[in-house]
Design a protein around this motif. Structure first.
Motif, PDB file in Angstrom:
ATOM      1  N   VAL A   1     -69.773 -29.618  19.740  1.00 17.86           N
ATOM      2  CA  VAL A   1     -71.590 -28.089  20.495  1.00 17.86           C
ATOM      3  C   VAL A   1     -70.542 -26.723  19.596  1.00 17.86           C
ATOM      4  CG1 VAL A   1     -71.887 -26.472  21.846  1.00 17.86           C
ATOM      5  CG2 VAL A   1     -72.360 -28.354  22.826  1.00 17.86           C
ATOM      6  N   ALA A   2     -69.681 -26.641  19.537  1.00 12.37           N
ATOM      7  CA  ALA A   2     -68.636 -25.695  18.217  1.00 12.37           C
ATOM      8  C   ALA A   2     -69.096 -25.938  16.928  1.00 12.37           C
ATOM      9  CB  ALA A   2     -66.972 -26.164  18.811  1.00 12.37           C
ATOM     10  N   PHE A   3     -68.928 -26.890  16.290  1.00 11.74           N
ATOM     11  CA  PHE A   3     -69.348 -27.405  15.168  1.00 11.74           C
ATOM     12  C   PHE A   3     -70.815 -27.847  14.806  1.00 11.74           C
ATOM     13  CE2 PHE A   3     -64.925 -29.994  15.798  1.00 11.74           C
ATOM     14  CZ  PHE A   3     -64.345 -28.572  14.913  1.00 11.74           C
ATOM     15  N   GLU A   4     -71.302 -27.901  15.613  1.00 11.75           N
ATOM     16  CA  GLU A   4     -72.952 -27.549  15.607  1.00 11.75           C
ATOM     17  C   GLU A   4     -72.765 -26.223  15.608  1.00 11.75           C
ATOM     18  OE1 GLU A   4     -75.337 -30.423  14.760  1.00 11.75           O
ATOM     19  OE2 GLU A   4     -73.794 -31.583  14.713  1.00 11.75           O
ATOM     20  N   SER A   5     -72.125 -25.246  15.856  1.00 14.16           N
ATOM     21  CA  SER A   5     -72.923 -23.936  16.384  1.00 14.16           C
ATOM     22  C   SER A   5     -72.534 -23.153  14.792  1.00 14.16           C
ATOM     23  CB  SER A   5     -72.442 -23.635  17.068  1.00 14.16           C
ATOM     24  OG  SER A   5     -72.691 -24.301  18.699  1.00 14.16           O
ATOM     25  N   GLY A   6     -71.897 -23.474  14.360  1.00 15.71           N
ATOM     26  CA  GLY A   6     -71.036 -23.486  13.121  1.00 15.71           C
ATOM     27  C   GLY A   6     -69.514 -22.612  12.542  1.00 15.71           C
TER      28      GLY A   6
ATOM     29  N   THR B   1     -64.976 -20.300  30.026  1.00 14.65           N
ATOM     30  CA  THR B   1     -64.838 -21.433  29.178  1.00 14.65           C
ATOM     31  C   THR B   1     -66.026 -22.159  28.947  1.00 14.65           C
ATOM     32  OG1 THR B   1     -63.914 -23.201  29.965  1.00 14.65           O
ATOM     33  CG2 THR B   1     -62.509 -21.992  29.252  1.00 14.65           C
ATOM     34  N   PRO B   2     -66.251 -22.421  27.607  1.00 18.19           N
ATOM     35  CA  PRO B   2     -67.092 -23.420  27.731  1.00 18.19           C
ATOM     36  C   PRO B   2     -67.357 -24.610  28.532  1.00 18.19           C
ATOM     37  CG  PRO B   2     -66.659 -23.306  25.105  1.00 18.19           C
ATOM     38  CD  PRO B   2     -65.491 -22.385  26.405  1.00 18.19           C
TER      39      PRO B   2
ATOM     40  N   LEU C   1     -76.762 -25.422  23.816  1.00 25.33           N
ATOM     41  CA  LEU C   1     -76.449 -26.678  23.361  1.00 25.33           C
ATOM     42  C   LEU C   1     -76.139 -26.648  24.357  1.00 25.33           C
ATOM     43  CD1 LEU C   1     -75.257 -26.705  19.129  1.00 25.33           C
ATOM     44  CD2 LEU C   1     -77.007 -28.395  20.705  1.00 25.33           C
ATOM     45  N   LEU C   2     -74.799 -25.710  25.204  1.00 28.03           N
ATOM     46  CA  LEU C   2     -74.206 -26.379  26.444  1.00 28.03           C
ATOM     47  C   LEU C   2     -74.975 -26.095  27.547  1.00 28.03           C
ATOM     48  CD1 LEU C   2     -71.447 -23.360  25.624  1.00 28.03           C
ATOM     49  CD2 LEU C   2     -71.193 -25.713  25.856  1.00 28.03           C
ATOM     50  N   ILE C   3     -75.908 -25.361  27.532  1.00 34.23           N
ATOM     51  CA  ILE C   3     -77.580 -25.504  28.697  1.00 34.23           C
ATOM     52  C   ILE C   3     -77.965 -26.581  28.621  1.00 34.23           C
ATOM     53  CG2 ILE C   3     -78.867 -23.875  30.027  1.00 34.23           C
ATOM     54  CD1 ILE C   3     -77.706 -21.728  28.669  1.00 34.23           C
TER      55      ILE C   3
END
Length: 105
Positions: free
Chosen positions: A67-72, A90-91, A56-58
């Motif tokens: 991104v954090a929450f979409e990733s679970g 860091t992200p 997602l970051l890329i």
């Protein structure tokens, strides 16, 4: 068990959920999973979530929190801790490094 993790890791799952989905006692499942995969069930769940976050970051412009929450991940602090523990960056810097290298190609 790995398939269950891949299918469910973006939601709320536990090592016990993984064991029960495989029809195994949680302690036995944890033991054979660790021997076979080399990670604990929780480590495998986190790794899957980090792989999702990395993608997602890329590939997206979602804010880091999204991104954090979409990733679970259930909390931003847990996401940052896990991400920096695995990637030693860091992200935001991780995302930025791909944007810079994409522009220079």
């Amino acid at each position: 068990m790995l398939r269950f993790i891949a299918e469910k890791a973006l939601g709320e799952i536990s090592a016990t959920d993984v064991a029960l989905a495989a029809g195994l006692h949680p302690n036995y499942a944890r033991s054979i999973f660790k021997k076979a995969v080399g990670l604990t069930v929780n480590q495998a769940i986190t790794r899957h979530r980090l792989d999702t976050a990395q993608s997602l970051l890329i590939s997206s412009d979602l804010p880091i929190a999204a991104v954090a929450f979409e990733s679970g991940f259930g909390s931003l602090s847990r996401f940052y801790e896990a991400f920096e523990g695995r990637f030693t960056i860091t992200p935001a810097k991780y995302r930025g490094s791909f944007r810079i290298s994409a522009r220079s190609n």
